[in-house]
Design an enzyme around this catalytic site. Structure first.
Site, PDB file in Angstrom:
ATOM      1  N   GLU A   1      46.394  28.035  37.133  1.00  0.00           N
ATOM      2  CA  GLU A   1      47.021  28.739  38.252  1.00  0.00           C
ATOM      3  C   GLU A   1      47.887  27.837  39.127  1.00  0.00           C
ATOM      4  OE1 GLU A   1      44.010  32.354  39.073  1.00  0.00           O
ATOM      5  OE2 GLU A   1      43.290  30.456  39.836  1.00  0.00           O
TER       6      GLU A   1
HETATM    7  C1  ACM Z   1      40.140  30.053  36.671  1.00  0.00           C
HETATM    8  O1  ACM Z   1      39.360  31.006  36.746  1.00  0.00           O
HETATM    9  N1  ACM Z   1      41.212  30.009  37.446  1.00  0.00           N
HETATM   10  C2  ACM Z   1      39.919  28.971  35.729  1.00  0.00           C
END
Ligand code: ACM
Length: 696
Positions: free
Chosen positions: A335
């Site tokens: 992310e």
């Molecule tokens: C995640 O759940 N962003 C690894």
């Protein structure tokens, strides 16, 4: 040894005549769920690779002794000591052996364990064992002491009782794990969970034969480990909530004693706001920065184009590589939101100069630099599946979270992989969902060599909505179902049998200090301001937290929000609601009057509970939000009782009646207090049956 093709071989050979001679007709008092000699053998979790029941019982008396090779400082000895302590705790027996100070010579002991060598804490180390319970002796043999640890947990699960006392049923068990990586991620970033939380969860992990603690140590919301090289990291980035290096070593040692590896994660280059409170110069935008309190995906990210970043990481990871002995280190990589990179002209110029087409390529460049640093410091790198970019060196392990496809893609490209997609226990999904999620499902497109790259999986306990008071109930007992998926042969997939065994596992975890059951009562007592909380507990049986990310839509949660409300006392999957749903199915399948009677009692209780709940709401403003749930449960149970009566009498109701009732049930299904009723689907089935199968 090809673990992935471990063949299911569960043989329950019962000699009925021998059992009768042993007095097996008596129902074991300590295990009411088991009615036969095979009982405890059938209750094991995770299910061993092979179980052969034999006639006879090894009686447990106060003269019980245990012995095996190795010094009192050794892992097997300490495990044997804990075993005896738990056995005395369960049985109340004043066992005579001074097991803490001295060890019985192996030849003399009633329980003899043996191993050839100390196991290494590495994926793929031998954890197999053979457990032979005879009427006079218990023999536990394993190539490594890790196998002894796993076998002692199995032996404890075999504890049974009859009118003559406690015993282990005679049997032979041969066991080994299907997957070498059976992990639990604990996120101490979003909410800090101190040493005692980790220790009790390590004990629980060992009880179900898990072997990796993935310690998610840094997040936007907190930098949780002491750095002596860059002390401002934990001083400014943690609100004072961090692990000292002495505590880190204490956790690692505690885990190692239980045959559990500890893999740290430093999530980079995103999820990193807390680092920049102390070091804004390493981010991609000027700052200043404050510890993030909200949850989500945020902009701050390390600046891959700034050469000063790499000596910083070199010094930091040199320190951390010395602190964490595990050969694997997780660099996160998930992310990365990209806005800071897009808005920074120097980073744009760097991308152009380096020929990096997009932010994925820029992150791959950053990962490549980190990889060189970590390799120098002796670490193998693990990263979330975003790091799977073209040209990624093969020795990086891919941790799949966005979908199982990345595990397949990683294996096809020659990477080892770990599955967490489908094991997100923070989402409050049913154990069955996780249980059936297999790192190597039937029909996997991978060939045998590629399958060998799939190391296993990890349950992920992200902590946005979990505090140290509630985290145990968010992890257990559902994680035991994941532990079984990762340990037991692939063919062990009977969901109802898993649910039959899960309450027993849950109960046993309490002896290890797990708070997953008892903290629910504590939370309710605190809210109610009184100790008699029966009506609140009865309502909680029928309520579950909203699943998935839906709860986040109910309030602007931050790391400072209260997680002390009714929803936090509700189990992610209510065992009572599960039993209710199963009984409705059983009743509809066979119209059994006894089942109908128990459904009637349950629904009458929940219906009448509403009147009992109301005084609590009047006295405690924090509880008023649950009124719709309580009222909805009353209405649903009124409907369910009517439908049940129709079905029992063999009558029917018109479709319009069912439609009216469905509207009431839909109203009751609306979330309230960040939770929802967990029994409505089952009531709906009764209603549809009453309208659809009249007179059956
Ligand atoms: C995640 O759940 N962003 C690894």
């Amino acid at each position: 040894m090809d673990r992935r093709r471990a063949r299911l071989s569960i043989l329950l050979i019962l000699s009925i005549a021998a059992l009768a001679a042993e007095g097996a007709a008596a129902v074991p008092a300590a295990r009411p769920s088991t009615g036969t000699e095979a009982g405890a053998l059938l209750d094991l979790m995770p299910v061993p690779e092979s179980v052969t029941a034999r006639a006879g019982r090894f009686r447990i008396s106060e003269g019980l002794t245990i012995g095996g090779p190795g010094p009192a400082t050794g892992r097997a000895f300490k495990a044997a000591a804990r075993f005896m302590s738990r056995l005395t705790g369960r049985t109340g027996l004043f066992i005579e052996q001074d097991w803490l100070a001295a060890q019985r010579p192996q030849g003399e002991a009633g329980i003899r364990y043996a191993f050839e060598r100390a196991g290494g804490l590495l994926p793929g180390e031998d954890e197999s064992y053979t457990l032979t319970v005879g009427a006079d002796r218990v023999a536990l043999a394993a190539p490594t002491d890790l196998g002894v640890l796993r076998g002692l947990e199995t032996l404890l699960q075999l504890l049974s009782a009859d009118e003559a006392g406690y015993y282990f049923p005679c049997c032979e068990i041969k066991d080994r794990p299907r997957f070498v990586w059976r992990g639990l991620l604990v996120d101490v970033g979003r909410h800090f969970h101190p040493v005692e939380v980790l220790k009790r969860n390590l004990d629980a992990m060992a009880a179900v034969k898990m072997n990796v603690l993935h310690w998610h140590l840094t997040e936007d919301q907190g930098f949780r480990v002491e750095s002596k090289v860059f002390p401002r990291l934990h001083q400014l980035g943690s609100d004072g909530q961090f692990f000292t290096q002495a505590q880190v070593r204490e956790i690692i040692e505690y885990a190692a004693d239980r045959g559990i590896r500890v893999m740290p994660e430093f999530d980079l280059p995103g999820h990193s706001t807390s680092w920049f409170v102390a070091y804004p110069e390493h981010s991609s935008a000027p700052g200043p920065y404050a510890i993030e309190r909200r949850f989500g995906v945020f902009g701050p990210a390390f600046n891959p184009a700034d050469e000063r970043v790499y000596p910083f990481f070199d010094a930091f990871f040199k320190e951390m590589a010395g602190l964490f002995p595990d050969p694997y280190l997780h660099i996160g990589g998930d992310e990365v939101e990209g806005h800071q990179w897009d808005a920074n002209p120097a980073i744009q110029a760097f991308k152009k100069k380096q020929g990096l087409a997009d932010n994925g390529a820029l992150q791959a460049y950053f990962n490549g630099r980190l990889l060189r640093i970590l390799t120098k410091h002796g670490k193998t790198v693990v990263g979330w599946d975003e790091v799977l970019q073209p040209g990624l060196p093969k020795d990086i392990v891919i941790h799949s979270w966005r979908g199982p496809e990345s595990l397949v893609e990683a294996a096809r490209k020659g990477h080892r992989g770990i599955l967490s997609n489908g094991y997100y226990i923070d989402l409050c999904q049913p154990a069955a969902f996780h249980y059936l999620n297999d790192p190597l499902p039937a029909g996997s497109p991978l060939d045998d060599a590629q399958k060998a790259l799939v190391l296993g999986g990890e349950a992920t306990m992200w902590s946005e909505l979990a505090t140290s008071e509630t985290i145990d109930s968010r992890i257990w007992p559902r994680t035991a179902a994941i532990a079984e998926r990762l340990w037991s042969p692939a063919a062990v997939r009977d969901v109802e049998d898993m649910y039959r065994r899960l309450p027993g596992v849950s109960l046993r975890l309490e002896e290890l200090g797990l708070l997953h059951v008892k903290n629910a009562g504590m939370l309710l007592r605190r809210l109610a301001g009184r100790s008699d909380i029966g009506p609140l507990e009865a309502l909680a049986e029928a309520v579950e937290p909203l699943e998935g990310y839906k709860r986040h839509g109910q309030a602007a949660y931050t790391s400072l929000s209260p997680f002390t409300r009714f929803v936090d006392a509700c189990a992610p999957e209510s065992p009572e609601a599960h039993v209710f749903g199963r009984d409705v199915e059983r009743f509809l399948a066979g119209r059994d009057r006894t089942v109908a009677a128990s459904l009637g009692v349950k629904m009458s209780g929940w219906r009448d509970n509403h009147a009992a709940v109301l005084p609590y709401l009047a006295a405690a403003p924090a509880l008023r939000e649950i009124e719709p749930l309580s009222l909805g449960l009353r209405r649903a149970c009124e409907i369910g009782l009517e439908a049940l009566a129709v079905l029992v009498k063999g009558e029917g109701r018109p479709a319009a009646w069912a439609e009216d009732k469905a509207k009431v049930l839909a109203e009751a299904a609306r979330p309230a207090a960040h939770a929802e009723l967990a029994v409505l689907e089952a009531v709906g089935k009764l209603v549809r049956a009453a309208a659809g199968k009249a007179g059956r």
